[in-house]
Write an enzyme that holds these catalytic residues in place. Structure first.
Site, mmCIF file in Angstrom:
data_model
loop_
_atom_site.group_PDB
_atom_site.id
_atom_site.type_symbol
_atom_site.label_atom_id
_atom_site.label_comp_id
_atom_site.label_asym_id
_atom_site.label_seq_id
_atom_site.Cartn_x
_atom_site.Cartn_y
_atom_site.Cartn_z
ATOM 1 N N THR A 122 -7.893 2.379 5.514
ATOM 2 C CA THR A 122 -9.133 1.968 4.611
ATOM 3 C C THR A 122 -8.637 1.041 3.556
ATOM 4 O O THR A 122 -9.348 0.800 2.503
ATOM 5 C CB THR A 122 -9.622 3.167 4.019
ATOM 6 O OG1 THR A 122 -8.681 3.994 3.324
ATOM 7 C CG2 THR A 122 -9.952 4.257 5.092
ATOM 8 N N GLY A 137 0.776 -1.155 0.115
ATOM 9 C CA GLY A 137 0.037 0.119 -0.106
ATOM 10 C C GLY A 137 0.841 1.480 -0.001
ATOM 11 O O GLY A 137 1.968 1.307 -0.563
ATOM 12 N N VAL A 138 0.497 2.167 0.493
ATOM 13 C CA VAL A 138 0.938 3.401 0.816
ATOM 14 C C VAL A 138 2.359 3.294 1.350
ATOM 15 O O VAL A 138 3.176 4.260 0.945
ATOM 16 C CB VAL A 138 0.033 4.583 1.395
ATOM 17 C CG1 VAL A 138 -0.046 4.570 2.867
ATOM 18 C CG2 VAL A 138 0.639 6.075 1.156
ATOM 19 N N ASP A 139 2.308 2.586 2.223
ATOM 20 C CA ASP A 139 3.610 2.421 2.816
ATOM 21 C C ASP A 139 4.751 1.788 2.079
ATOM 22 O O ASP A 139 5.646 2.349 2.130
ATOM 23 C CB ASP A 139 3.329 1.122 4.146
ATOM 24 C CG ASP A 139 4.487 0.913 5.136
ATOM 25 O OD1 ASP A 139 4.402 0.238 6.247
ATOM 26 O OD2 ASP A 139 5.357 1.868 5.301
#
Ligand code: APR
Length: 176
Positions: free
Chosen positions: A117, A31-33
């Site tokens: 989310t 994800g964004v990580d």
């Protein structure tokens, strides 16, 4: 009102700090990580390794290395388990912890992803409501901050815009 909702990629934000939706190890993920670590380079992982992890709802800060921003504020959001495990309070705590760290480090512009989310499964409508409530409340008591929710999907953007129009309609969010 200096809270806005935009569609974009947080790794290209030219702001003082971006927030990373991390996990408690702070050792990266998907994800964004994953996107933030890829864009920042290996020094970010080394800096995170020195932090010794982070509790859900808390936040820790590192330099941003190869990213165009100055700092990355890492916060593990709650994993959605149906809503009966303090998830809403923990998510609110993520935003508040990041905002107080941003203040402490003199950050005036802060970009947030939609914490919890994605992989963590927090329902977008509830998460959007919590996120905007915390950002708007903070904005009302702190002059000069520029706070943005950076949505990565149209679905997320819609959820935030619906909540904005329902509760903060006096000021339309600026859409980039
Ligand atoms: N810019 C902005 N937002 C992004 C980006 C990006 N480049 N990439 C993904 N997102 C969005 C997702 O679309 C989602 O709305 O970030 C939001 C959070 O999703 P996740 O990254 O999956 O984070 P989260 O749900 O909090 O789960 C955290 O996932 O990546 C792992 O290590 C992380 O274990 C942790 C867990």
């Amino acid at each position: 009102m200096s809270v806005s909702v935009v569609l974009g990629d947080i790794t290209v934000s030219h702001v003082d700090a971006i927030v990373n939706a991390a996990n408690c190890s702070l050792l990266g993920g998907s994800g964004v990580d994953g996107a933030i670590h890829r864009a920042a380079g290996p020094e970010l992982l080394r800096a995170c390794q020195a932090l010794g992890g982070c509790e859900t709802g808390q936040a820790k800060i590192t330099p941003a290395f190869a990213l165009p921003c100055r700092y990355v504020i890492h916060t593990p959001g709650p994993i959605w388990r149906g809503g009966g495990h303090n998830e809403a309070a923990l998510l609110a705590s993520c935003y508040r912890s990041c905002l107080s760290l941003a203040l402490e480090y003199g950050c005036r512009s802060v970009d947030f992803p939609s914490i919890s989310t994605g992989v963590y499964g927090f329902p977008l409508p509830q998460a959007a409501h919590i996120a905007l409530r915390e950002l708007v409340a903070f904005d009302r008591t702190h002059e000069g901050m520029v706070l943005r929710m950076v949505c990565h999907t149209q679905e997320a953007l819609r959820a935030y815009q619906v909540d904005w129009n329902m509760f903060y309609q006096e000021t339309k969010p600026h859409e980039e």
